[in-house]
Design a protein around this motif. Structure first.
Motif, PDB file in Angstrom:
ATOM      1  N   GLU A   2       0.830  -1.204   0.000  1.00 40.42           N
ATOM      2  CA  GLU A   2       0.000   0.000   0.000  1.00 40.42           C
ATOM      3  C   GLU A   2       0.864   1.253   0.000  1.00 40.42           C
ATOM      4  O   GLU A   2       0.545   2.225  -0.685  1.00 40.42           O
ATOM      5  CB  GLU A   2      -0.933   0.000   1.204  1.00 40.42           C
ATOM      6  CG  GLU A   2      -2.019  -1.039   1.124  1.00 40.42           C
ATOM      7  CD  GLU A   2      -2.849  -1.143   2.386  1.00 40.42           C
ATOM      8  OE1 GLU A   2      -2.680  -0.327   3.305  1.00 40.42           O
ATOM      9  OE2 GLU A   2      -3.672  -2.065   2.453  1.00 40.42           O
ATOM     10  N   ASN A   3       1.951   1.221   0.766  1.00 43.05           N
ATOM     11  CA  ASN A   3       2.835   2.383   0.835  1.00 43.05           C
ATOM     12  C   ASN A   3       3.467   2.688  -0.521  1.00 43.05           C
ATOM     13  O   ASN A   3       3.657   3.856  -0.863  1.00 43.05           O
ATOM     14  CB  ASN A   3       3.920   2.178   1.890  1.00 43.05           C
ATOM     15  CG  ASN A   3       3.365   2.262   3.294  1.00 43.05           C
ATOM     16  OD1 ASN A   3       2.303   2.811   3.519  1.00 43.05           O
ATOM     17  ND2 ASN A   3       4.080   1.687   4.236  1.00 43.05           N
ATOM     18  N   ILE A   6       0.855   4.497  -2.503  1.00 46.18           N
ATOM     19  CA  ILE A   6       0.684   5.857  -1.989  1.00 46.18           C
ATOM     20  C   ILE A   6       1.870   6.733  -2.384  1.00 46.18           C
ATOM     21  O   ILE A   6       1.689   7.873  -2.817  1.00 46.18           O
ATOM     22  CB  ILE A   6       0.478   5.824  -0.461  1.00 46.18           C
ATOM     23  CG1 ILE A   6      -0.875   5.174  -0.149  1.00 46.18           C
ATOM     24  CG2 ILE A   6       0.563   7.222   0.136  1.00 46.18           C
ATOM     25  CD1 ILE A   6      -1.088   4.841   1.312  1.00 46.18           C
ATOM     26  N   ASP A   7       3.082   6.201  -2.268  1.00 46.03           N
ATOM     27  CA  ASP A   7       4.282   6.952  -2.660  1.00 46.03           C
ATOM     28  C   ASP A   7       4.259   7.294  -4.149  1.00 46.03           C
ATOM     29  O   ASP A   7       4.581   8.420  -4.538  1.00 46.03           O
ATOM     30  CB  ASP A   7       5.555   6.169  -2.322  1.00 46.03           C
ATOM     31  CG  ASP A   7       5.794   6.048  -0.827  1.00 46.03           C
ATOM     32  OD1 ASP A   7       5.149   6.790  -0.047  1.00 46.03           O
ATOM     33  OD2 ASP A   7       6.623   5.192  -0.435  1.00 46.03           O
ATOM     34  N   GLU A  10       1.614  10.015  -4.789  1.00 45.72           N
ATOM     35  CA  GLU A  10       2.089  11.324  -4.322  1.00 45.72           C
ATOM     36  C   GLU A  10       3.173  11.880  -5.245  1.00 45.72           C
ATOM     37  O   GLU A  10       3.173  13.071  -5.563  1.00 45.72           O
ATOM     38  CB  GLU A  10       2.600  11.236  -2.883  1.00 45.72           C
ATOM     39  CG  GLU A  10       1.501  11.078  -1.864  1.00 45.72           C
ATOM     40  CD  GLU A  10       0.467  12.193  -1.918  1.00 45.72           C
ATOM     41  OE1 GLU A  10       0.850  13.381  -1.974  1.00 45.72           O
ATOM     42  OE2 GLU A  10      -0.740  11.880  -1.911  1.00 45.72           O
ATOM     43  N   GLU A  55      -4.388   5.329  -9.248  1.00 49.05           N
ATOM     44  CA  GLU A  55      -5.507   5.412  -8.311  1.00 49.05           C
ATOM     45  C   GLU A  55      -6.475   4.247  -8.506  1.00 49.05           C
ATOM     46  O   GLU A  55      -6.967   3.673  -7.533  1.00 49.05           O
ATOM     47  CB  GLU A  55      -6.222   6.756  -8.452  1.00 49.05           C
ATOM     48  CG  GLU A  55      -5.403   7.910  -7.909  1.00 49.05           C
ATOM     49  CD  GLU A  55      -6.001   9.271  -8.187  1.00 49.05           C
ATOM     50  OE1 GLU A  55      -5.667  10.196  -7.425  1.00 49.05           O
ATOM     51  OE2 GLU A  55      -6.785   9.434  -9.150  1.00 49.05           O
ATOM     52  N   PHE A  58      -4.791   1.128  -7.119  1.00 47.74           N
ATOM     53  CA  PHE A  58      -4.793   1.172  -5.658  1.00 47.74           C
ATOM     54  C   PHE A  58      -6.165   0.826  -5.113  1.00 47.74           C
ATOM     55  O   PHE A  58      -6.288   0.071  -4.133  1.00 47.74           O
ATOM     56  CB  PHE A  58      -4.338   2.545  -5.161  1.00 47.74           C
ATOM     57  CG  PHE A  58      -4.308   2.658  -3.670  1.00 47.74           C
ATOM     58  CD1 PHE A  58      -3.409   1.917  -2.926  1.00 47.74           C
ATOM     59  CD2 PHE A  58      -5.178   3.496  -3.007  1.00 47.74           C
ATOM     60  CE1 PHE A  58      -3.382   2.006  -1.534  1.00 47.74           C
ATOM     61  CE2 PHE A  58      -5.157   3.593  -1.622  1.00 47.74           C
ATOM     62  CZ  PHE A  58      -4.254   2.850  -0.884  1.00 47.74           C
ATOM     63  N   SER A  62      -6.929  -2.317  -2.816  1.00 42.43           N
ATOM     64  CA  SER A  62      -7.560  -2.129  -1.507  1.00 42.43           C
ATOM     65  C   SER A  62      -8.792  -3.009  -1.363  1.00 42.43           C
ATOM     66  O   SER A  62      -9.016  -3.614  -0.311  1.00 42.43           O
ATOM     67  CB  SER A  62      -7.950  -0.668  -1.302  1.00 42.43           C
ATOM     68  OG  SER A  62      -6.811   0.150  -1.302  1.00 42.43           O
TER      69      SER A  62
END
Length: 87
Positions: A2-3, A6-7, A10, A55, A58, A62
């Motif tokens: 997940e990180n 997210i990285d 971003e 997105e 992800f 999720s």
């Protein structure tokens, strides 16, 4: 995992912001800046598509992780209930 998503999201958002700033600067320039402006606009579109894909991936990841957690919890509860009925 997940990180990493997210990285990457971003970092892509930061790249989009930088690209938009460059586009604004090129728009203030003269005719010599036009090829750079066109190239940057194409680059920005690519970044926006990348962000959208990240997105979506992800979100899908999720959902699958959540479903896996639900399945694991249900398996645990089933096992627990079967032991309870033995007692």
């Amino acid at each position: 995992m997940e990180n990493k998503f997210i990285d990457a999201i971003e970092a892509t958002k930061n790249s989009i912001e930088s690209s938009k700033q460059r586009i604004d600067e090129y728009k203030k320039g003269d005719e010599l800046a036009k090829p750079f402006l066109l190239k940057e606009e194409g680059y920005l579109k690519g970044l926006e598509q990348k962000l959208s894909s990240l997105e979506n991936l992800f979100f899908q990841y999720s959902q699958e992780s959540f479903q896996s957690w639900i399945d694991d919890t249900q398996d645990y509860l089933n096992e627990f209930n079967s032991k309870e009925s033995i007692i």
